[in-house]
Each structure stands twice: as structure tokens, then as C-alpha cells.
Design a protein around this motif. Structure first.
Motif, short mmCIF file in Angstrom:
data_model
loop_
_atom_site.label_atom_id
_atom_site.label_comp_id
_atom_site.label_asym_id
_atom_site.label_seq_id
_atom_site.Cartn_x
_atom_site.Cartn_y
_atom_site.Cartn_z
N GLU A 82 -36.97 -62.23 -38.45
CA GLU A 82 -36.68 -62.97 -38.25
C GLU A 82 -35.50 -63.50 -39.28
O GLU A 82 -36.34 -63.28 -40.67
N LYS A 84 -32.69 -69.56 -37.11
CA LYS A 84 -32.57 -69.76 -34.99
C LYS A 84 -31.44 -70.73 -34.83
O LYS A 84 -30.74 -71.62 -35.71
N VAL A 124 -33.16 -66.92 -31.29
CA VAL A 124 -34.15 -66.77 -32.37
C VAL A 124 -33.09 -65.49 -32.94
O VAL A 124 -32.46 -64.51 -32.27
#
Length: 168
Positions: A8, A11, A79
Motif C-alpha cells: 500500500e 489512498k 487504496v
């Protein structure tokens, strides 16, 4: 997270303008990484990065296939991921948060708890540790005097707990 090969990195928090530009909150210590990678992923789609710009603490990202405000609106709150291999090698004694979460924290080979989050404080990070018999976590500074060893391959962190830390 999708799988262990993806990390990740931010966002999508909003749109910017009318041409499909996305406003992204970066989740990396190095936001310029968006300039160095070619492709970002949501849970379902890969997107080639066309342009990267900066606005305050956010990234303005233009992606191939996202040309209109309506297309950009559908990606809000998604995300973004990138391939772990796109990020290069980490410096020694530096770890991805995703690799730390789930690690078993031990002192003198006795389990203390499990890392459930890492909180950036501007100084030393704090590891949120959950214990088995209580709902209330405790927070452990990631200082070298406390964190003795991190072994990502065995998902263990050896620590020397400061007196009374679990009572706070």
C-alpha cells in the motif's frame, strides 16, 4: 492488503479539476516514489501513471484511462498499491509497516503480544501491541534500546520492555 508482492502506498482522497486528476494521500516516507514507478493498482485494476505533481501534503496523480471528473469520482477512497519490487531495497534496519503488523513481540522468549499498528509520531514510531487477555493495547516506542531484534522472516520482534510500559 492484496498479497505480499504489493505494498500500500497511498489512498485516493479526492479529485482535482475536471480532467480526471486524483488527489492522493501518500502513505510512504518518500512520496517521490510515485515519480519512480510506472504502474499503480487498486484492488481490481492496474493504472499506468501519466503525471505526478505535488500539492501541500498530497500527490496529484494523472492515470491513463482516467480522463474525466466522473471517472475520477469512482476511484475516491480507493487504496493504491505498487509492486514491492518497484520500491527497491530498503536501508538496513528499515521495514515496511505491512511486514511489521502481525509480528509476535517477545521478551526473553516469552510472548508479550502482537503488533497491530505502527503510529508515526514525528520522532520515534510507536508499535501498537495487543495482548491476548486484554482488549486494551499498549504502545511500545520503536527505540533501539527497546527493540532488540526484528526478524521479518520469522515474524518476531525481540524487545526489552521498559518498567511499567504495559500499565500505561
Amino acid at each position: 492488503m492484496m498479497n505480499n508482492s504489493k505494498i500500500e502506498i497511498g489512498k485516493i482522497v479526492n479529485t482535482h479539476g475536471l480532467r480526471g486528476t486524483l488527489k492522493v494521500q501518500p502513505w510512504t516516507d518518500y512520496p517521490e516514489v510515485f515519480e519512480e514507478i510506472e504502474t499503480v493498482y487498486t484492488k481490481s485494476t492496474a493504472y499506468v501513471i501519466r503525471n505526478v505533481a505535488y500539492q501541500k501534503n498530497c500527490i496529484l496523480l494523472s492515470l491513463e484511462g482516467v480522463e474525466t471528473l466522473n471517472q475520477a469520482e469512482t476511484l475516491k477512497n480507493e487504496v493504491l498499491f505498487c509492486e514491492r519490487s518497484d520500491l527497491g531495497e530498503l536501508p538496513d534496519k528499515t521495514y515496511y509497516i505491512t511486514d511489521l503488523i502481525g509480528c509476535i513481540v517477545c521478551e526473553n522468549s516469552e510472548k508479550v503480544g502482537v503488533v497491530t499498528d505502527v503510529i508515526h509520531t514525528g520522532g520515534v514510531d510507536l508499535y501498537e501491541i495487543r495482548r491476548e487477555n486484554t482488549a486494551k493495547p499498549f504502545y511500545l516506542p520503536a527505540a533501539k534500546e527497546i527493540v532488540q531484534n526484528i526478524d521479518i522472516s520469522s515474524k518476531t520482534i525481540q524487545v526489552k520492555l521498559p518498567e511499567g510500559i504495559m500499565d500505561l
